[in-house]
Each structure stands twice: as structure tokens, then as C-alpha cells.
Design a protein around this motif. Structure first.
Motif, PDB file in Angstrom:
ATOM      1  N   GLY A 276       0.795  -1.222   0.000  1.00 35.61           N
ATOM      2  CA  GLY A 276       0.000   0.000   0.000  1.00 35.61           C
ATOM      3  C   GLY A 276       0.825   1.267   0.000  1.00 35.61           C
ATOM      4  O   GLY A 276       0.273   2.368   0.058  1.00 35.61           O
ATOM      5  N   ALA A 277       2.136   1.140  -0.068  1.00 31.83           N
ATOM      6  CA  ALA A 277       3.003   2.323  -0.030  1.00 31.83           C
ATOM      7  C   ALA A 277       2.760   3.194  -1.258  1.00 31.83           C
ATOM      8  O   ALA A 277       2.651   2.703  -2.380  1.00 31.83           O
ATOM      9  CB  ALA A 277       4.465   1.894   0.027  1.00 31.83           C
ATOM     10  N   LEU A 278       2.698   4.506  -1.027  1.00 33.60           N
ATOM     11  CA  LEU A 278       2.481   5.488  -2.078  1.00 33.60           C
ATOM     12  C   LEU A 278       3.783   6.223  -2.353  1.00 33.60           C
ATOM     13  O   LEU A 278       4.348   6.865  -1.468  1.00 33.60           O
ATOM     14  CB  LEU A 278       1.386   6.478  -1.679  1.00 33.60           C
ATOM     15  N   ARG A 279       4.253   6.150  -3.605  1.00 40.79           N
ATOM     16  CA  ARG A 279       5.483   6.835  -4.017  1.00 40.79           C
ATOM     17  C   ARG A 279       5.144   7.875  -5.068  1.00 40.79           C
ATOM     18  O   ARG A 279       4.465   7.595  -6.045  1.00 40.79           O
ATOM     19  CB  ARG A 279       6.469   5.809  -4.603  1.00 40.79           C
ATOM     20  N   THR A 280       5.616   9.091  -4.873  1.00 39.05           N
ATOM     21  CA  THR A 280       5.338  10.160  -5.830  1.00 39.05           C
ATOM     22  C   THR A 280       6.152   9.968  -7.101  1.00 39.05           C
ATOM     23  O   THR A 280       7.368   9.783  -7.059  1.00 39.05           O
ATOM     24  CB  THR A 280       5.640  11.532  -5.220  1.00 39.05           C
ATOM     25  N   ILE A 281       5.477  10.014  -8.227  1.00 42.16           N
ATOM     26  CA  ILE A 281       6.125   9.957  -9.539  1.00 42.16           C
ATOM     27  C   ILE A 281       6.414  11.368 -10.041  1.00 42.16           C
ATOM     28  O   ILE A 281       7.507  11.673 -10.501  1.00 42.16           O
ATOM     29  CB  ILE A 281       5.248   9.212 -10.547  1.00 42.16           C
ATOM     30  N   ALA A 282       5.424  12.240  -9.922  1.00 38.12           N
ATOM     31  CA  ALA A 282       5.577  13.627 -10.360  1.00 38.12           C
ATOM     32  C   ALA A 282       4.526  14.476  -9.678  1.00 38.12           C
ATOM     33  O   ALA A 282       3.411  14.013  -9.413  1.00 38.12           O
ATOM     34  CB  ALA A 282       5.443  13.742 -11.883  1.00 38.12           C
ATOM     35  N   ALA A 283       4.867  15.715  -9.415  1.00 35.88           N
ATOM     36  CA  ALA A 283       3.932  16.668  -8.806  1.00 35.88           C
ATOM     37  C   ALA A 283       4.029  17.991  -9.549  1.00 35.88           C
ATOM     38  O   ALA A 283       4.455  19.006  -9.006  1.00 35.88           O
ATOM     39  CB  ALA A 283       4.231  16.847  -7.323  1.00 35.88           C
ATOM     40  N   PRO A 284       3.648  18.010 -10.821  1.00 34.43           N
ATOM     41  CA  PRO A 284       3.768  19.241 -11.607  1.00 34.43           C
ATOM     42  C   PRO A 284       2.729  20.274 -11.194  1.00 34.43           C
ATOM     43  O   PRO A 284       1.710  19.939 -10.584  1.00 34.43           O
ATOM     44  CB  PRO A 284       3.525  18.759 -13.037  1.00 34.43           C
ATOM     45  N   SER A 285       2.979  21.525 -11.524  1.00 31.63           N
ATOM     46  CA  SER A 285       2.053  22.604 -11.191  1.00 31.63           C
ATOM     47  C   SER A 285       0.988  22.721 -12.271  1.00 31.63           C
ATOM     48  O   SER A 285       0.833  23.759 -12.921  1.00 31.63           O
ATOM     49  CB  SER A 285       2.811  23.918 -11.035  1.00 31.63           C
TER      50      SER A 285
END
Length: 646
Positions: free
Chosen positions: A230-239
């Protein structure tokens, strides 16, 4: 603010309320179509329109993908509403969810061997069931113990007691395809908006954000959720806003639609790719003169749907070369599902959608790419009730497009009044919607045209359909260039049809409601107006609504950081200029544009002694759902325009 096509349609069409008296069969309604690889079979949620003022019940219908012949119908819960039919990878089984509002529960149904079987029960709300690549499991988005229906367009929960705590969390849940308990996978503090399986079946790509789900889609990031942990890993957080994430068949790349979008579900932008391992997203359709609204992988190529001016197109995109090739384009309105306006098969080789025009009733179109053909004929007996034309015009160097609807046989020598309907959004677009006879479809527009009006549906700057730069052209300028585009469009319409420029009406819902409030405080060109769920005062609105995050991409800052730009575009600041008689309506429990905004504008008009009426519909949210309220709103609107324009 729920500025979506659906709400623009609410103002434009009111609702599908019943059958036209001149046609033996009622209008057939299709939604959420899905297609198997190869296009052999189609599933959709279908219903015949009900009598006026009555709700209608739908079924899940399976058809032959070529002939449209009905092969099976499934309706295991007579009191339920169905959502998102989904084919298994081998095309042999079908999954869908059934929501029982009275019981406060959702059942996941699986059809195997022609028999539906309940596979899991969720106490709360759930949607978007998707099969794992090996067909052994089914995932869905579930909110256990939900306080309200998912989505800010729905009626908000009652605000009593301590508020802002114990927020609903929509999570990815997984169920064995053979049936069993739903296991929550994604973190309990992350609200998941969209998701898809990774090709290895060991996780998901998803858009999610922490906190209130209605409010935080605008800051949602793209991430990977591990199935086991269930771990959540960020791939991208663009604006930018992100929608429709899908992983390439080799499991290396995520594609999504990104851009300036008004709300979850209102999809339009460019196509971006980013490594699943993480990185900076790359725009693979730079300078494309349209707005993408659906996508799928076909090997290393992307197939995507896009609104391009007046046409809906299917485009093949080479991400490496950043090139786009049109497969086909047609001037139709297209309604798909949560997978986009045109829904592609898993392998990207076939597609399905519900097409319609202002003059042709809805039908399912499907086939192998590069062509979609009509496969249903249920609505062929419905005759066109209006004449429609696409109008394009240029203002301040920007090209806009819109639709002008009028009588099929204009009265010779007669000049007609015209009602301008501004769509919700601003990042949305007016697209073709069938105008049927009697109560069958788009009864508001049909009745206005029957009573002698032309109806103009403009797509000014800020709309989808002309590219990302056009959609972004009204940032920090609501009521500026977009309003001037609308006025220029009115001039273009008057130049092309027998319209009386001294008898003009203005109306809209949501962003269209704001533009109506803005219009009557900045112009005396319109003799009557109807403002639905609008915004009168952006300063007070910022602290009242349940979705303040949406404004930051459009205004460039919060109201607390830059109050001047919010005050500048508030219609209440110019209320002393108002002269136009204005009918106002709103839902009592509107999360997105609270009723107090309509009350404030109504109060201001009364103080200025401008004729006005305010109607607040009991229990309604941002979308007016109850048939009796839709019917009342339409009747009031027509009577208001008749009083002041005829």
C-alpha cells in the motif's frame, strides 16, 4: 467550483425528462460505454427516458460491436444506479458496481458465463471497477462510511458540530474476481481520484492528494501505489492538473492529460509522459491546436481523443517524435466514461463513444481504429427540431468558436430574439447536444427555439478546443478577454442570422452563472438574464466555498495573498451599474458555489431596484438533480425571457 461540461449541459439542456409525443418509442439514453479488444462486444448503461418529472432506471446492456444487436441485459438491483462497466482482459467477463442509495451501500457485480454474481459489498460509496491484467482481481475506488456522494458537484454534508475533521477518503480497494472481502490498499490519508493497474499487476498509478477530496484535486500528484504494502510513491507533482493516467505496456512510462482544468472530470489539455520511476513530465503534444480528453497506449504509440474547434478527433501520437496524426474527426458531441470522451479498448485498437449532434439523437459509435461507425438505431426516429451551425470569429488576435441554434424554417422578414448561454468552466466547452421533440432531450433549448428564439453557445478564451494557450488565456482575467470574446461572438451571430440585437438574453450556470452576473453589471446590451449557481463576490466566496484550491491556478495566488485580483473581478463591486432583470437560482447545499453568493447578488439587485427573483432548490448541490426542480427551473427561465424579450 464545478465548472464542467456536465453543468454547462445542466443549464443548456436542463435534463432528459421524457419522451416526445410525436415518436412512438422514448429516447434511448446511453452512458459509460466499454469495448473489448477487437471490438466484438460493447457494454453500456442504458435507459429509456422517463415521463416528465420522474426518475428513470437504467440497465447494463451488452451489444454486438458491429451490428449493435442486444446480446444481454443485466439489472440485478431494481433500486440501484449502475456505474462503469469494465471488460475482463479476455473479454469473457464483465464487472460493474451498483449503488443502493437507500441502503447506503455499493455492490460489485461480476458477470461470468452470462450470470451476474455479487462479488463484494461496500458500506459507503464506490466507483470505477478495473480488472487486473491477469483477470484474477478487480480494483475499485471505495469510500467506506462516506458522509456524501463522491465529488464536489454533489450536495454537501450538513455543516453542524465540529467541521473539517474526519474527512472522507476515497481509496483503492481490491477484490478477488471470484468474490470476497474488499481489501483497502492505498493509504488511509490519501484521497485517490483516478487510477490504473500497472501492466505487471503489482501496483497502480494514481492521482491523489491528502485532505478533503472535494477541494484538493487541483494539487493532486501522480504516484505509484504498491499492491502488497500500500506504499504510495510520488512519480511527479507538476504545477498543473492531471487526469487519465495510464501506463505503457512495457511498464516504463506513464501518460496523462495535463493542463489548466477547472475541476476533476472536466478534462482538457496536452498529452504528457513521465517515467514510472519518476521524473519531470514532458509535453509530447506541444502547440497542438486542440484539447485532449481521452487516451490509451497502443504499443509505443498513444491513441487519444481531442476536441479541435467544432470537431471531436481521434489522434495517433508518437511520444518520441512529439508528432500527432489525425485518424478521424467529426463535428459531434462525444460522451464516454471516466476513461475519456472516447473510450479505447485495452490494446488501443478499438474505440467506442456516444455521439450526437444538435440535429441527430444520441447513438453508440464503435469500431476498429481509424473509424467509428453507428451501431445503434434506437433513436433514429427522432426528427431534428433546430437548425445548427458552427460559427468562428476572431477577437484580439484569438480565434473562438461557438454554435448558433435556430428554427429550421426561419420566418421570412422576421428578426428573432436571441439567448446567449455561457458554458460552465471556464475550462470546458459547449459541444453538440441533441435537441429533441417534446420532453425528450434538451427541452430548454427546444422550447426557446419553438417560441421564436435563437440560442447562441459561445466558446470564448478559457474554453477547451483551441489548445492549451487558448485555455489559459483568461488566467487572472475573468470577465475581461473572455467577456469581450462573447460580445464579439454575439456580433458574429447577428451578422449571420435574422436576430434582433435589441432583444438579447444572457444565462449560464456555475462559471456561466458568474459571467451572467458579470455581464449584467458591465453591459446594458442584454434585456434579461438568468444566473445559475454564480459567484457575486470572489472575496467572500473564497472563505465560503468547499473547493478554494481550484482558484489558485486561475488567479495565480490565494485571495489572502492577492485580494486585489479577486476584488477586481467581483460583480458585486459593479452592482450599481446593473439594469438588467435577472432571475437567480442555486442549490441549497451547493459546495462549489454556496447559495449565499446568489443571495448576495439578489440582495444587491434589489437594493438597486432591478427586477429580480431568487430560487433556492431544497437539498440540491451544484448540479440540480431532482426532475421536479429541473422542470421548475426550465419553466421559470422560459417565462422570464418571454416576459422581458417578447
Amino acid at each position: 467550483m464545478r465548472f464542467t461540461d456536465a453543468l454547462g449541459r445542466a443549464a443548456f439542456a436542463c435534463a432528459v425528462l421524457g419522451a416526445g409525443s410525436a415518436t412512438a418509442a422514448p429516447l434511448r439514453d446511453y452512458r459509460a460505454p466499454a469495448i473489448t479488444d477487437g471490438g466484438a462486444r460493447i457494454a453500456a448503461i442504458e435507459a429509456d427516458a422517463a415521463a416528465p418529472g420522474k426518475p428513470h432506471h437504467a440497465q447494463v446492456v451488452v451489444r454486438d460491436g458491429v451490428t449493435g444487436k442486444i446480446l444481454a441485459e443485466y439489472d440485478p438491483c431494481a433500486g440501484c444506479s449502475y456505474d462503469f462497466p469494465s471488460w475482463s482482459p479476455d473479454g469473457g467477463s464483465l464487472a460493474f458496481v451498483a449503488a443502493d442509495a437507500a441502503a447506503g451501500s455499493v455492490t460489485l457485480w461480476v458477470v461470468r458465463g452470462g450470470q451476474p454474481r455479487a462479488a463484494a459489498l461496500i458500506r459507503g460509496v464506490a466507483n470505477t471497477a478495473r480488472w487486473s491484467p491477469d483477470g484474477a482481481r478487480i480494483a475499485l475506488l471505495a469510500t467506506v462510511g462516506a458522509k456524501k456522494q463522491a465529488g464536489a458537484v454533489e450536495a454537501g454534508e450538513r455543516l453542524v458540530g465540529e467541521i473539517g475533521v474526519n474527512e472522507d477518503a476515497q481509496r483503492i480497494a481490491v477484490v478477488p474476481a471470484a468474490g470476497g472481502e474488499a481489501r483497502m490498499v492505498s493509504p488511509p490519508d490519501a484521497y485517490v481520484y483516478e487510477y490504473d493497474w500497472t501492466p505487471d499487476g503489482r501496483g497502480f498509478v494514481a492521482t491523489s492528494a491528502k485532505g478533503n477530496g472535494d477541494n484538493n484535486w487541483w494539487v493532486a500528484a501522480l504516484g505509484h501505489v504498491d499492491l502488497a504494502s500500500g506504499a504510495l510513491r510520488t512519480i511527479a507533482a507538476p504545477s498543473m492538473q492531471i487526469s487519465l493516467p495510464h501506463v505503457s505496456p512495457d511498464g516504463r512510462t506513464v501518460a496523462f492529460v495535463g493542463g489548466l482544468m477547472s475541476d476533476f472530470g472536466s478534462v482538457g489539455g496536452n498529452l504528457y509522459t513521465v517515467p514510472l520511476a519518476g521524473g519531470e513530465p514532458v509535453d509530447v503534444t506541444p502547440d497542438y491546436s486542440g484539447s485532449f480528453n481521452g487516451l490509451a497506449w497502443k504499443g509505443t504509440t498513444l491513441v487519444a481523443s481531442a476536441l479541435r474547434g467544432s470537431e471531436m478527433a481521434v489522434v495517433a501520437v508518437d511520444p518520441a517524435a512529439r508528432s500527432a496524426r489525425t485518424l478521424f474527426a467529426r463535428a459531434v458531441g462525444a460522451s464516454g466514461s471516466r476513461d475519456g470522451r472516447i473510450v479505447f479498448s485495452r490494446d488501443g485498437g478499438a474505440a467506442v463513444s456516444v455521439f450526437e449532434t444538435f440535429e441527430k439523437a444520441p447513438y453508440i459509435a464503435a469500431g476498429r481504429l481509424s473509424e467509428l461507425v453507428q451501431v445503434t438505431r434506437d433513436n433514429d426516429g427522432f426528427a431534428p427540431q433546430v437548425a445548427a451551425r458552427s460559427i468562428a470569429w476572431t477577437n484580439e488576435g484569438l480565434r473562438s468558436q461557438g454554435w448558433l441554434l435556430g428554427p429550421r424554417t426561419p420566418q421570412a422578414g422576421h428578426r428573432h430574439p436571441m439567448v446567449v448561454i455561457v458554458h460552465g468552466g471556464p475550462a470546458s466547452a459547449a459541444m453538440p447536444r441533441f435537441v429533441g421533440e417534446g420532453e425528450s432531450a434538451s427541452p430548454l433549448v427546444r422550447e426557446l427555439v419553438e417560441r421564436g428564439y435563437y440560442v447562441f453557445l459561445p466558446n470564448p478564451r478559457g474554453s477547451f478546443g483551441q489548445g492549451l494557450a487558448f485555455t489559459s488565456a483568461n488566467r487572472r482575467d475573468f470577465g475581461g478577454g473572455d467577456w469581450r470574446d462573447i460580445l464579439a461572438g454575439v456580433d458574429a451571430a447577428i451578422a449571420q442570422a435574422p436576430i434582433d440585437g435589441n432583444r438579447l438574453g444572457l444565462m449560464g450556470h456555475s462559471y456561466g452563472g458568474f459571467m451572467t452576473m458579470w455581464g449584467v453589471t458591465h453591459s446594458t446590451r442584454f434585456q434579461a438574464a438568468v444566473a445559475g449557481a454564480g459567484i457575486a463576490n470572489w472575496i467572500s466566496y473564497y472563505g465560503q466555498n468547499g473547493i478554494d484550491q481550484w482558484m489558485v491556478p486561475f488567479f495565480g495566488a490565494t485571495m489572502y495573498e492577492d485580494p486585489a485580483v479577486y476584488r477586481k473581478v467581483s460583480p458585486i463591486e459593479s452592482i450599481r451599474n446593473a439594469k438588467t432583470p435577472t432571475l437567480i437560482y442555486v442549490g441549497e447545499r451547493d459546495v462549489e458555489t454556496p447559495a449565499v453568493q446568489s443571495m448576495e447578488f439578489w440582495h444587491g439587485l434589489k437594493a438597486m431596484k432591478v427586477p429580480t427573483t431568487l430560487v433556492i432548490y431544497e437539498g440540491e448541490g451544484h448540479a440540480i438533480r431532482k426532475p421536479e426542480h429541473q422542470l421548475d427551473q426550465r419553466r421559470r427561465t422560459v417565462a422570464w425571457f418571454d416576459k422581458y424579450l417578447k
